[in-house]
Structures are given as C-alpha cells and as structure tokens.
Design an enzyme around this catalytic site. Structure first.
Site, PDB file in Angstrom:
ATOM      1  N   HIS A  20     -17.282  25.693  38.773  1.00  0.00           N
ATOM      2  CA  HIS A  20     -17.092  24.244  38.799  1.00  0.00           C
ATOM      3  C   HIS A  20     -18.289  23.581  39.471  1.00  0.00           C
ATOM      4  CE1 HIS A  20     -14.873  20.544  40.399  1.00  0.00           C
ATOM      5  NE2 HIS A  20     -15.064  20.365  39.108  1.00  0.00           N
ATOM      6  N   ASP A  28     -34.674  21.630  24.177  1.00  0.00           N
ATOM      7  CA  ASP A  28     -35.480  21.929  22.996  1.00  0.00           C
ATOM      8  C   ASP A  28     -36.593  22.897  23.385  1.00  0.00           C
ATOM      9  OD1 ASP A  28     -37.559  20.407  24.211  1.00  0.00           O
ATOM     10  OD2 ASP A  28     -36.929  18.597  23.181  1.00  0.00           O
ATOM     11  N   HIS A  96     -36.739  10.431  31.164  1.00  0.00           N
ATOM     12  CA  HIS A  96     -37.020  11.827  30.824  1.00  0.00           C
ATOM     13  C   HIS A  96     -37.623  12.598  32.004  1.00  0.00           C
ATOM     14  CE1 HIS A  96     -37.627  15.239  28.259  1.00  0.00           C
ATOM     15  NE2 HIS A  96     -38.937  15.239  28.467  1.00  0.00           N
ATOM     16  N   TYR A 118     -36.694  14.988  22.642  1.00  0.00           N
ATOM     17  CA  TYR A 118     -35.608  14.603  23.559  1.00  0.00           C
ATOM     18  C   TYR A 118     -34.258  15.229  23.218  1.00  0.00           C
ATOM     19  CZ  TYR A 118     -39.190  11.325  24.924  1.00  0.00           C
ATOM     20  OH  TYR A 118     -40.385  10.772  25.326  1.00  0.00           O
ATOM     21  N   ALA A 119     -34.261  16.371  22.553  1.00  0.00           N
ATOM     22  CA  ALA A 119     -33.008  17.085  22.276  1.00  0.00           C
ATOM     23  C   ALA A 119     -32.702  17.972  23.486  1.00  0.00           C
ATOM     24  CB  ALA A 119     -33.125  17.898  20.991  1.00  0.00           C
ATOM     25  N   ASN A 120     -32.322  17.320  24.571  1.00  0.00           N
ATOM     26  CA  ASN A 120     -32.053  17.984  25.845  1.00  0.00           C
ATOM     27  C   ASN A 120     -30.845  17.324  26.494  1.00  0.00           C
ATOM     28  OD1 ASN A 120     -34.783  19.353  25.867  1.00  0.00           O
ATOM     29  ND2 ASN A 120     -35.430  17.230  26.023  1.00  0.00           N
TER      30      ASN A 120
END
Length: 129
Positions: A20, A28, A96, A118-120
């Site tokens: 938790h 990416d 970013h 920006y595929a994060n």
C-alpha cells in the site's frame, strides 16, 4: 506455471512485492531511469509492447488508488490522455520535469516499448479492501 495474467516472471514477482502506497512508474522507451531502481524492461521493438497494453495488464493485477501523469500529455498525446482518464481514478497532472523527479522515487519501473511522447504514468498502489 501461471495459467493466466502476467506471465513475465520478473514483473509478476515485482508486483507481488508491492505494498500500500508504493508507486509504479509505467513509462515509454524514452523516459530516463534512475540507477538502482527495480526496472522491468518490457520494450521489444518501437511500440511493442504498447503503453496501453502494459497499463491494461497492470490494472488487472494491482489496485490503484491514484495516478500522476505529465500535464503535457493533454496536448502532445491526447489519445494517451484519454486512456489515462478512462482507466484511472482521476489522474493528477504535473509538469513533465516534476513527473521525472517523482518517478525517481518509484519502487518499481515498468518500461514499455511505447514511442509516442508523454506515455508515462505513476500508479499509486492501494489495497483490495
């Protein structure tokens, strides 16, 4: 051998060790990674596996109570932004550069073959009850 779910042994083991409030950076292929982080690198070819595929697999295995993404994704990669909004509980957005700072503290990094910008996302683990 596992019948279903995530078959990558390193990723399955890493997910089983999460607790938790732990964080998972799903990134990416261009995201800089900190030395010493636990990294499961799934990148095979540009775009394979896709960010969307990896995210779907992870969401089927862990409970997510929050998420953080780069605010630049909204304009630079609207398809990814739509995916994050559809699949995650109200993602928070930060610049970013801040996402990269936060990503350095993630307990686990899962690197995809994604080549779109920006595929994060940082997933904040929850509990199943």
């Amino acid at each position: 051998m596992k019948r279903g779910g995530i078959l990558n042994a390193a990723l399955a083991g890493a997910l089983a060790r999460l607790g938790h409030t732990d964080r998972v950076l799903v990134c990416d292929s261009g995201m800089p990674l900190r030395r010493g982080a636990e990294v499961v690198d799934l990148a095979f070819l540009p775009g394979i596996p896709a960010f969307e595929t990896v995210l779907a697999g992870l969401l089927s295995e862990i409970v997510v109570e929050g998420a953080t993404a780069a605010e630049e994704v909204r304009e630079a990669n609207p398809a990814c932004d739509a995916l994050l909004r559809a699949r995650l509980p109200g993602p928070a957005y930060v610049p970013h550069e801040r996402l990269k700072e936060l990503g350095r503290a993630a307990e686990l990094v899962v690197r995809t073959g994604e080549a779109r910008p920006y595929a994060n996302v940082i997933l904040h683990c929850g509990v199943p009850f």
